[in-house]
Write a protein that holds these residues in place. Structure first.
Motif, PDB file in Angstrom:
ATOM      1  N   SER A 181       0.797  -1.258  -0.017  1.00  0.00           N
ATOM      2  CA  SER A 181      -0.004   0.001  -0.104  1.00  0.00           C
ATOM      3  C   SER A 181       0.706   1.223   0.026  1.00  0.00           C
ATOM      4  O   SER A 181       0.543   2.233  -0.435  1.00  0.00           O
ATOM      5  CB  SER A 181      -0.801   0.070   1.268  1.00  0.00           C
ATOM      6  N   GLY A 182       1.942   1.256   0.331  1.00  0.00           N
ATOM      7  CA  GLY A 182       2.764   2.399   0.628  1.00  0.00           C
ATOM      8  C   GLY A 182       2.497   3.291   1.651  1.00  0.00           C
ATOM      9  O   GLY A 182       3.059   4.242   1.857  1.00  0.00           O
ATOM     10  N   LYS A 183       1.816   2.733   2.500  1.00  0.00           N
ATOM     11  CA  LYS A 183       1.367   3.809   3.921  1.00  0.00           C
ATOM     12  C   LYS A 183       2.225   3.098   5.102  1.00  0.00           C
ATOM     13  O   LYS A 183       2.711   2.151   5.135  1.00  0.00           O
ATOM     14  CB  LYS A 183      -0.152   3.379   4.191  1.00  0.00           C
ATOM     15  N   ALA A 184       2.336   4.225   5.827  1.00  0.00           N
ATOM     16  CA  ALA A 184       3.070   4.223   7.248  1.00  0.00           C
ATOM     17  C   ALA A 184       2.326   3.393   8.081  1.00  0.00           C
ATOM     18  O   ALA A 184       1.151   3.526   8.494  1.00  0.00           O
ATOM     19  CB  ALA A 184       3.517   5.443   7.641  1.00  0.00           C
ATOM     20  N   VAL A 185       2.951   2.185   8.873  1.00  0.00           N
ATOM     21  CA  VAL A 185       2.301   1.325   9.700  1.00  0.00           C
ATOM     22  C   VAL A 185       2.899   1.640  11.101  1.00  0.00           C
ATOM     23  O   VAL A 185       4.035   1.744  11.304  1.00  0.00           O
ATOM     24  CB  VAL A 185       2.455  -0.120   9.430  1.00  0.00           C
ATOM     25  N   LYS A 186       2.079   2.156  12.032  1.00  0.00           N
ATOM     26  CA  LYS A 186       2.744   2.549  13.440  1.00  0.00           C
ATOM     27  C   LYS A 186       3.376   1.358  14.142  1.00  0.00           C
ATOM     28  O   LYS A 186       2.675   0.129  14.065  1.00  0.00           O
ATOM     29  CB  LYS A 186       1.636   3.331  14.131  1.00  0.00           C
ATOM     30  N   LEU A 187       4.372   1.665  14.994  1.00  0.00           N
ATOM     31  CA  LEU A 187       4.910   0.592  15.681  1.00  0.00           C
ATOM     32  C   LEU A 187       5.107   1.215  17.011  1.00  0.00           C
ATOM     33  O   LEU A 187       5.323   2.560  17.272  1.00  0.00           O
ATOM     34  CB  LEU A 187       6.053   0.142  15.292  1.00  0.00           C
ATOM     35  N   TYR A 188       5.039   0.726  18.160  1.00  0.00           N
ATOM     36  CA  TYR A 188       5.070   0.962  19.480  1.00  0.00           C
ATOM     37  C   TYR A 188       6.321   0.319  20.341  1.00  0.00           C
ATOM     38  O   TYR A 188       6.059  -0.913  20.179  1.00  0.00           O
ATOM     39  CB  TYR A 188       3.668   0.842  20.517  1.00  0.00           C
ATOM     40  N   MET A 189       6.994   1.017  21.031  1.00  0.00           N
ATOM     41  CA  MET A 189       8.190   0.512  21.444  1.00  0.00           C
ATOM     42  C   MET A 189       8.240   0.167  22.785  1.00  0.00           C
ATOM     43  O   MET A 189       7.839   0.912  23.881  1.00  0.00           O
ATOM     44  CB  MET A 189       9.606   1.675  21.338  1.00  0.00           C
ATOM     45  N   PHE A 190       8.190  -1.310  23.152  1.00  0.00           N
ATOM     46  CA  PHE A 190       8.200  -1.860  24.516  1.00  0.00           C
ATOM     47  C   PHE A 190       9.698  -1.902  24.970  1.00  0.00           C
ATOM     48  O   PHE A 190      10.579  -2.118  24.403  1.00  0.00           O
ATOM     49  CB  PHE A 190       7.463  -3.502  24.382  1.00  0.00           C
ATOM     50  N   VAL A 191       9.688  -1.615  26.287  1.00  0.00           N
ATOM     51  CA  VAL A 191      11.223  -1.561  27.019  1.00  0.00           C
ATOM     52  C   VAL A 191      11.003  -2.343  28.195  1.00  0.00           C
ATOM     53  O   VAL A 191      10.064  -2.152  29.018  1.00  0.00           O
ATOM     54  CB  VAL A 191      11.745  -0.163  27.218  1.00  0.00           C
ATOM     55  N   ALA A 192      11.901  -3.192  28.512  1.00  0.00           N
ATOM     56  CA  ALA A 192      12.254  -4.224  29.738  1.00  0.00           C
ATOM     57  C   ALA A 192      13.633  -3.862  30.219  1.00  0.00           C
ATOM     58  O   ALA A 192      14.440  -3.603  29.446  1.00  0.00           O
ATOM     59  CB  ALA A 192      11.830  -5.395  29.357  1.00  0.00           C
ATOM     60  N   VAL A 193      13.673  -3.776  31.371  1.00  0.00           N
ATOM     61  CA  VAL A 193      14.800  -3.537  32.030  1.00  0.00           C
ATOM     62  C   VAL A 193      14.947  -4.424  33.455  1.00  0.00           C
ATOM     63  O   VAL A 193      14.098  -4.492  34.207  1.00  0.00           O
ATOM     64  CB  VAL A 193      15.129  -2.066  32.296  1.00  0.00           C
ATOM     65  N   LEU A 194      16.302  -5.168  33.619  1.00  0.00           N
ATOM     66  CA  LEU A 194      16.266  -5.638  34.701  1.00  0.00           C
ATOM     67  C   LEU A 194      16.431  -4.756  36.099  1.00  0.00           C
ATOM     68  O   LEU A 194      17.592  -4.211  35.894  1.00  0.00           O
ATOM     69  CB  LEU A 194      17.549  -6.768  34.550  1.00  0.00           C
ATOM     70  N   GLY A 195      15.885  -5.239  37.214  1.00  0.00           N
ATOM     71  CA  GLY A 195      16.322  -4.116  38.171  1.00  0.00           C
ATOM     72  C   GLY A 195      17.679  -4.030  38.704  1.00  0.00           C
ATOM     73  O   GLY A 195      18.063  -2.950  39.061  1.00  0.00           O
ATOM     74  N   HIS A 196      18.654  -5.013  38.882  1.00  0.00           N
ATOM     75  CA  HIS A 196      19.700  -4.951  39.376  1.00  0.00           C
ATOM     76  C   HIS A 196      20.774  -4.680  38.472  1.00  0.00           C
ATOM     77  O   HIS A 196      21.669  -3.461  38.758  1.00  0.00           O
ATOM     78  CB  HIS A 196      20.146  -6.451  40.062  1.00  0.00           C
ATOM     79  N   SER A 197      20.744  -5.088  37.540  1.00  0.00           N
ATOM     80  CA  SER A 197      22.066  -4.976  36.433  1.00  0.00           C
ATOM     81  C   SER A 197      21.696  -3.702  35.361  1.00  0.00           C
ATOM     82  O   SER A 197      22.680  -3.156  34.841  1.00  0.00           O
ATOM     83  CB  SER A 197      22.496  -6.158  35.660  1.00  0.00           C
ATOM     84  N   LYS A 198      20.445  -3.303  35.111  1.00  0.00           N
ATOM     85  CA  LYS A 198      20.030  -2.222  34.247  1.00  0.00           C
ATOM     86  C   LYS A 198      20.004  -2.551  33.034  1.00  0.00           C
ATOM     87  O   LYS A 198      19.944  -1.672  32.245  1.00  0.00           O
ATOM     88  CB  LYS A 198      20.500  -0.797  34.725  1.00  0.00           C
ATOM     89  N   TYR A 199      20.146  -4.059  32.584  1.00  0.00           N
ATOM     90  CA  TYR A 199      20.152  -4.581  31.549  1.00  0.00           C
ATOM     91  C   TYR A 199      18.770  -4.345  30.611  1.00  0.00           C
ATOM     92  O   TYR A 199      17.884  -4.575  31.059  1.00  0.00           O
ATOM     93  CB  TYR A 199      20.488  -6.167  31.378  1.00  0.00           C
ATOM     94  N   MET A 200      18.915  -3.543  29.444  1.00  0.00           N
ATOM     95  CA  MET A 200      17.912  -3.383  28.786  1.00  0.00           C
ATOM     96  C   MET A 200      17.404  -4.302  27.540  1.00  0.00           C
ATOM     97  O   MET A 200      18.313  -4.831  26.804  1.00  0.00           O
ATOM     98  CB  MET A 200      18.110  -1.898  28.200  1.00  0.00           C
ATOM     99  N   PHE A 201      16.205  -4.102  27.217  1.00  0.00           N
ATOM    100  CA  PHE A 201      15.605  -4.890  26.021  1.00  0.00           C
ATOM    101  C   PHE A 201      14.640  -3.967  25.472  1.00  0.00           C
ATOM    102  O   PHE A 201      13.691  -3.467  26.276  1.00  0.00           O
ATOM    103  CB  PHE A 201      14.907  -6.248  26.353  1.00  0.00           C
ATOM    104  N   ALA A 202      14.321  -3.776  24.051  1.00  0.00           N
ATOM    105  CA  ALA A 202      13.343  -2.993  23.403  1.00  0.00           C
ATOM    106  C   ALA A 202      12.957  -3.809  22.165  1.00  0.00           C
ATOM    107  O   ALA A 202      13.564  -4.657  21.745  1.00  0.00           O
ATOM    108  CB  ALA A 202      14.049  -1.768  22.880  1.00  0.00           C
TER     109      ALA A 202
END
Length: 539
Positions: A181-202
């Protein structure tokens, strides 16, 4: 003029410079400002103390002019210290009324925030009482800001390795371009982080539904290669009713049971309860997401590959305070403390509902029947549809998993779900009988196939009865004899079990003089035959 604290710091610094000059061989009575500030400039001292460089020069001249020995300035009280350097110091009396701090603190606690009086409104009420002694609005706000800064109190919680995972969604939206279609499709960024090491995932999801939250959490847990004891999120789609102990969405409950962890929520309207996720979301937004929005992607997978790669690069960067990377903390401390996870990732469901199984031990979805263990017939079961999979549960235990079928009105019955008598009955079909016949010989196979000729079903009951009769003959006369008898019967065009039984009893196939190349009926000359009656030649 200097405050007593700044003056004390300045005198301490100047005393150190004097001691250094004396150690370098200068006479104490011959010291000058040029000698003292040959080691460090007045401007640097002023910047460290918090005053002007002119003030530093004036205090230095007064200090060098004092009689020896110098007093211990650290033991002098603040007001007395000011009088030492400023003998004519006199505290100015301010007749202006101070802001009503206690009332302002009470107003700051009013919830929700929209019902609080604004600072301008409170100032107008303050000034209306006695305008002549009221402070200006700027001074009023400055004193309130200073009070808030001085009274600020924080309680920082430390988390043990493997204790908690924080998660949240970013406010900025990403997108990709649909090729068709050539149209833009929205995406939403989910973020998770471990409490001790602050290791991130998106991870980028299609929407903000409970299913999308669970999808992001599943990706995060398998990325971290382990599950923490607690999953913490705010009061979003994963919560039905918020409160001290929130009522979770069914998606969250099923997810929690699958990974054996506890789901916890923030208090309503309190982002500070989830500070780790909020801070890491902001960090990833500034470093990755804003750049990702300027890239061109044609699928969600492409965008996610870019995002995960960039976030992992952030994980390997040393943190500002500790100079140790998140990845190093994760590998050394967090990873060994995480709980084990199933090899198969949990799949969020599309539908979930209850249904009573039939007496025929089946449940129905989209007009197609699927079997369940017969012991769970006439029982209320939970059906969970995830993609092309149907999962049937009873009291949170998985009974069976079926692949969905597109056949309307069809039936998917697993043999293991049948009771013994039903299983035995289901085996009375052409395929099973042919398998049995193959273990004996080709002639028996041919006789079995003859029984099903002209039948519309491979499970024909009349044909099955005849095959059962053949099995009984095998038990009575033996398999080798049955094979010889069936070979003789085929040659003589005799196909019924009763004919084969007569052949086996008479053992006619053992007579060597009996011709086996032509049927017995064809050798009789006095029989008119089938063709005679088909042509209507009879009298």
């Amino acid at each position: 003029m200097l405050t007593s604290a700044s003056l004390r710091n300045l005198t301490h610094t100047l005393s150190l410079l004097i001691d250094k000059a004396v150690k370098d061989g200068y006479e104490r009575t011959m010291l000058t400002s040029a000698i003292l500030f040959g080691f460090i400039s007045q401007r640097i001292v002023a910047r460290n103390v918090g005053c002007s460089h002119q003030t530093v020069g004036r205090i230095t001249q007064k200090l060098l002019a004092m009689a020896l020995p110098l007093p211990n300035f650290d033991e002098i009280e603040g007001k007395t210290l000011l009088l030492v350097f400023y003998p004519h110091y006199k505290k100015r009396i301010n007749y202006k009324r101070r802001p009503p701090i206690i009332e302002m603190e009470k107003e700051a606690l009013v919830s929700p925030k929209k019902y609080r009086l604004k600072l301008m409104t409170m100032y107008l009420l303050y000034r209306a009482k006695e305008p002549a002694t009221a402070l200006s609005y700027s001074r009023y706000c400055a004193l309130w800001a200073q009070h808030c800064k001085n009274s600020k109190l924080e309680f920082r919680i430390t988390y043990q390795p493997g204790e908690v995972l924080f998660c949240d969604y970013a406010g900025i939206v990403a997108s990709y371009t649909d090729r068709r279609s050539g149209k833009a499709v929205k995406l939403y960024m989910f973020v998770a982080v471990l409490g001790h090491s602050k290791y991130m995932f998106a991870y980028l999801t299609k929407n903000l539904t409970a299913k999308a939250w669970v999808e992001g959490l599943v990706k995060a847990i398998h990325f971290f290669k382990g599950s923490p004891a607690v999953i913490h999120f705010d009061n979003a789609a994963m919560v039905n009713i918020s409160g001290l102990i929130a009522e979770l969405h069914e998606q969250a409950q099923v997810f929690s049971r699958y990974y054996n962890n506890v789901c916890d929520t923030s208090r309503p309207l309190t982002p500070k309860d989830n500070p780790n996720a909020e801070k890491q979301v902001q960090h990833i937004q500034n470093r990755v997401l804003l750049l990702l929005r300027r890239e061109k992607f044609y699928s969600r997978d492409e965008a996610n590959a870019y995002l995960i790669k960039k976030v992992e690069a952030l994980n390997h960067e040393p943190m500002q305070k500790t100079k140790v990377s998140r990845h190093q903390n994760y590998v050394e401390k967090e990873l060994p403390a995480l709980n084990g996870i199933p090899e198969i990732p949990y799949q969020p469901y599309d539908e979930r509902f209850k249904q009573k199984s039939s007496a025929g031990y089946t449940v129905t979805y989209n007009t197609h029947e699927y079997s369940v263990p017969y012991k769970h017939r006439n029982t209320y079961l939970t059906l969970q549809v995830s993609g092309d999979t149907l999962v049937v549960l009873h009291e949170l235990q998985v009974l069976v998993t079926h692949q969905l079928s597109n056949e309307k009105g069809g039936r998917t019955i697993l043999p293991t779900h049948m009771p013994p008598n039903h299983f035995a009955e289901s085996n009375k079909n052409e395929t099973e009988f042919i398998k049995w016949a193959e273990s004996i010989g080709e002639s028996v196979v041919a006789i079995v196939k003859q029984q099903y000729e002209g039948m519309k079903s491979h499970s024909s009951r009349p044909a099955g009865k005849k095959c059962i009769a053949l099995k009984k003959l095998a038990k009575t006369f033996g398999k080798e004899e049955l094979e010889l008898g069936c070979a003789y019967a085929l040659n003589q065009e005799m196909h019924t079990p009763s004919d084969i039984q007569l052949i086996l009893k008479s053992r006619i196939y053992e007579d060597e003089e009996e011709p086996l190349l032509a049927p017995l009926i064809a050798s009789q000359q006095n029989i008119r035959g089938k063709s005679y009656y088909e042509g209507f030649h009879h009298e």
